[in-house]
Scaffold this active site. Sequence first.
Site, short mmCIF file in Angstrom:
data_model
loop_
_atom_site.label_atom_id
_atom_site.label_comp_id
_atom_site.label_asym_id
_atom_site.label_seq_id
_atom_site.Cartn_x
_atom_site.Cartn_y
_atom_site.Cartn_z
CE LYS A 176 -12.33 -0.70 1.03
NZ LYS A 176 -12.12 0.16 2.09
CG HIS A 196 7.73 -28.26 6.96
ND1 HIS A 196 8.27 -29.52 7.27
CD2 HIS A 196 7.79 -27.33 7.95
CE1 HIS A 196 8.69 -29.05 8.55
NE2 HIS A 196 8.30 -28.01 9.00
CD GLU A 230 -3.00 -1.04 2.35
OE1 GLU A 230 -3.83 -0.07 2.29
OE2 GLU A 230 -2.92 -1.93 3.24
C1 F6R Z 1 -6.21 1.71 3.69
C2 F6R Z 1 -5.99 0.19 4.35
C3 F6R Z 1 -7.11 -0.63 3.81
C4 F6R Z 1 -8.26 -0.68 4.64
C5 F6R Z 1 -9.46 -1.66 4.10
C6 F6R Z 1 -10.40 -1.77 5.14
O1 F6R Z 1 -5.30 2.61 4.37
O2 F6R Z 1 -5.28 0.22 5.08
O3 F6R Z 1 -6.44 -1.98 3.78
O4 F6R Z 1 -8.11 -0.82 5.91
O5 F6R Z 1 -9.90 -1.39 2.74
O6 F6R Z 1 -11.30 -0.40 5.22
P1 F6R Z 1 -11.34 -0.03 6.66
O7 F6R Z 1 -10.17 -0.15 7.63
O8 F6R Z 1 -11.97 1.24 6.62
O9 F6R Z 1 -12.40 -1.04 7.28
#
Ligand code: F6R
Length: 349
Positions: free
Chosen positions: A343, A250, A234
């Site tokens: 998303k 393993h 990220e």
């Molecule tokens: C972004 C990040 C992502 C979010 C993930 C879930 O910085 O780390 O991995 O954590 O998309 O989103 P949340 O944490 O808001 O439930």
Amino acid sequence: MAPLNRAAVTAVDSTGQVADILSLPDHLLDALWRVEAASLQPATTPGGLVIAGMGGSGVGGELARAALWPWLERPLELARGAELPAWTGPETLVLCSSYSGNTEETLAAYDAAGAAGAPRVVSASGGELPARARRDKVPVIPLPGGFQPRAAVGYSFVVALEVAAVAGAAPSLRADVEDAAPLARDLAAEWGPEGGEDSDAKRLARALHETIPVISGPGIGAAAAYRWKCQFNENAKIPAFAAELPEAGHNEIVGWESAASFAPFSAVFLEDPDAGDRMAARVGLTAEIVGGQAHTVERVAPRGETRLQRLVSHVLLGDLVSLYAAVLRGADPIGIEPIDRLKAGLAAR
Ligand code: F6R
């Protein structure tokens, strides 16, 4: 290679992600306070705890499980998806952790826990999750806004630790968290942009530059390896992989036989002194065996005396190495456009 001083970091890190990483010690302490302020009542949950959360919010559960492993008295399961284990019921506490409060899988897990009659706790900075919790009279641990979810790892980690204690799954490690914060403060100064150009964090970022990191370790090293991998993905926007020892000895160890012919992989081993001499020997031998095919091999010893301090040390180091890796690549650490696109695409269906 280019310096990794304040000017170099600021030139790439447009939103000051480095400051949030360096604030880890404050986040750890503030999280303790926020859990306390939520006045959670001890839960009668002999079934233990399920921690539902994704990405940067879910990793706190993974780190907490690793920290608590030697002292777990009840099951502590991670749900990284919409589904909960079938045994979830009135005797299991479910912590739903989502920084944004809007993550589809965590919302679904929240509803599934309710349908199973399980007591719930929510941790979020806003969004739909605390709204549902208020509707259902479920306790909320409110997180401060304004961070990237992954930068709030100190919060998701400590919340998971403390809720494990509420569930009777493990003793409270509150005192250990309080002890870890000053160490993290010293390490942040040593490894931060104002620290020496030969600090562990800057040296590792340079050593791993233009390689695909494969990070592994035993015990706390395995949980931290997963955090390092996610942070390389990220922050630096590069492929990275995590494995667990002894398991990787393993299977994965054989895959290294042809690694160099595919890509410049680097092998990073995050050590855990609590895992004992035999495990240290295993790490050493594994490093030797994969070494011929790895672009770089690094063994990283954590700092600190306690299990929790060592885990925090591994996490902070990985966060800074991934930040510096982003700077060396000229990639602004803030962006996570592919996650946003995924998303949004799913929300549109
Ligand atoms: C972004 C990040 C992502 C979010 C993930 C879930 O910085 O780390 O991995 O954590 O998309 O989103 P949340 O944490 O808001 O439930």
